[in-house]
Design an enzyme around this catalytic site. Structure first.
Site, PDB file in Angstrom:
ATOM      1  N   HIS A  20      33.378 -45.700   3.511  1.00  0.00           N
ATOM      2  CA  HIS A  20      33.581 -47.143   3.327  1.00  0.00           C
ATOM      3  C   HIS A  20      33.441 -47.547   1.855  1.00  0.00           C
ATOM      4  O   HIS A  20      33.877 -48.625   1.472  1.00  0.00           O
ATOM      5  CB  HIS A  20      32.560 -47.894   4.178  1.00  0.00           C
ATOM      6  CG  HIS A  20      33.080 -49.113   4.871  1.00  0.00           C
ATOM      7  ND1 HIS A  20      34.407 -49.335   5.163  1.00  0.00           N
ATOM      8  CD2 HIS A  20      32.417 -50.201   5.344  1.00  0.00           C
ATOM      9  CE1 HIS A  20      34.545 -50.497   5.787  1.00  0.00           C
ATOM     10  NE2 HIS A  20      33.351 -51.039   5.909  1.00  0.00           N
ATOM     11  N   ASN A  66      31.425 -57.184   4.310  1.00  0.00           N
ATOM     12  CA  ASN A  66      31.909 -58.269   5.159  1.00  0.00           C
ATOM     13  C   ASN A  66      31.937 -59.629   4.478  1.00  0.00           C
ATOM     14  O   ASN A  66      32.516 -60.569   5.016  1.00  0.00           O
ATOM     15  CB  ASN A  66      31.080 -58.355   6.445  1.00  0.00           C
ATOM     16  CG  ASN A  66      31.237 -57.121   7.305  1.00  0.00           C
ATOM     17  OD1 ASN A  66      32.050 -56.241   7.022  1.00  0.00           O
ATOM     18  ND2 ASN A  66      30.458 -57.047   8.351  1.00  0.00           N
ATOM     19  N   ASP A  91      39.201 -48.833   1.585  1.00  0.00           N
ATOM     20  CA  ASP A  91      39.360 -47.696   2.485  1.00  0.00           C
ATOM     21  C   ASP A  91      40.289 -48.077   3.636  1.00  0.00           C
ATOM     22  O   ASP A  91      40.350 -49.232   4.025  1.00  0.00           O
ATOM     23  CB  ASP A  91      38.002 -47.254   3.036  1.00  0.00           C
ATOM     24  CG  ASP A  91      37.298 -48.347   3.826  1.00  0.00           C
ATOM     25  OD1 ASP A  91      37.193 -48.204   5.054  1.00  0.00           O
ATOM     26  OD2 ASP A  91      36.859 -49.342   3.228  1.00  0.00           O
ATOM     27  N   ASN A 112      37.040 -55.778   7.834  1.00  0.00           N
ATOM     28  CA  ASN A 112      36.271 -57.006   7.639  1.00  0.00           C
ATOM     29  C   ASN A 112      36.215 -57.474   6.195  1.00  0.00           C
ATOM     30  O   ASN A 112      36.155 -58.677   5.937  1.00  0.00           O
ATOM     31  CB  ASN A 112      34.859 -56.849   8.209  1.00  0.00           C
ATOM     32  CG  ASN A 112      34.861 -56.779   9.719  1.00  0.00           C
ATOM     33  OD1 ASN A 112      35.711 -57.377  10.376  1.00  0.00           O
ATOM     34  ND2 ASN A 112      33.932 -56.036  10.278  1.00  0.00           N
TER      35      ASN A 112
END
Length: 187
Positions: A20, A66, A91, A112
């Protein structure tokens, strides 16, 4: 001309080197190759530099993935940068490990970080560089996968592909999104 290049990731040692955080990894490599250093600023680590006659502002948000849109919106407004001069490095599980795709707009595809950026900017029309992390995980284990680290057999591939992603960023800044897409989307 000024560009905002945003690498998405999560802050903290527990996230360092995870799939991530590939946006952070690519931005770190780009900064090193461009002799740009980061300092802590509002909503993240910020680096400033020039690529030929273009100004670049590099941003690694400290808002966690997020809420990345808060940092992007702040620096967009602070620097007076239009959405088409923002490149978000992110990613992507829909792409094989190391694959690169540049796009000028599009959906968040369930990511997100991209979803929050679109909400904060009020548009999905901003360029992004999607870097493949693959999707070799059992059903229901996506979170563990994206927050996991790249295995040893993929480390060599990353050493080859991250510099290519950095070249794509440089091409975006110097020659524009269209040229960067033509040059790097099939590479």
């Amino acid at each position: 001309m000024k560009y905002l290049i945003v690498g998405l990731g999560n802050i903290g040692d527990e996230y360092r080197g995870t799939r991530h955080n590939i946006g952070f990894m690519i931005l770190d490599a780009f900064a090193e190759a461009s002799n740009i250093s980061f300092s802590t600023g509002r909503y993240g680590d910020v680096g400033r530099g020039r690529i030929k006659n273009k100004q670049v502002v590099l941003l690694k948000p400290s808002t966690y993935m997020n809420l990345s849109g808060n940092a992007v919106r702040y620096w967009k407004e602070q620097e007076g940068i239009e959405p088409d001069h923002i490149l978000v490095v992110v990613d992507d599980i829909a792409l094989p490990v190391g694959a690169i795709r540049l796009k000028g707009n599009g959906s968040d595809a369930g990511h997100n970080g991209l979803k929050n950026i679109a909400q904060m900017l009020g548009t999905q029309a901003y360029p992004r560089l999607r870097f493949g992390i693959g999707n070799d995980y059992p059903r229901g284990c996506q979170v563990d996968y994206v927050l996991g680290r790249f295995p040893a057999d993929q480390q060599e591939l990353l050493r080859e592909r991250i510099p290519i992603a950095c070249e794509a960023i440089r091409e975006f800044v110097l020659a524009g999104l269209g040229n960067a897409m033509c040059k790097f989307n099939n590479k």
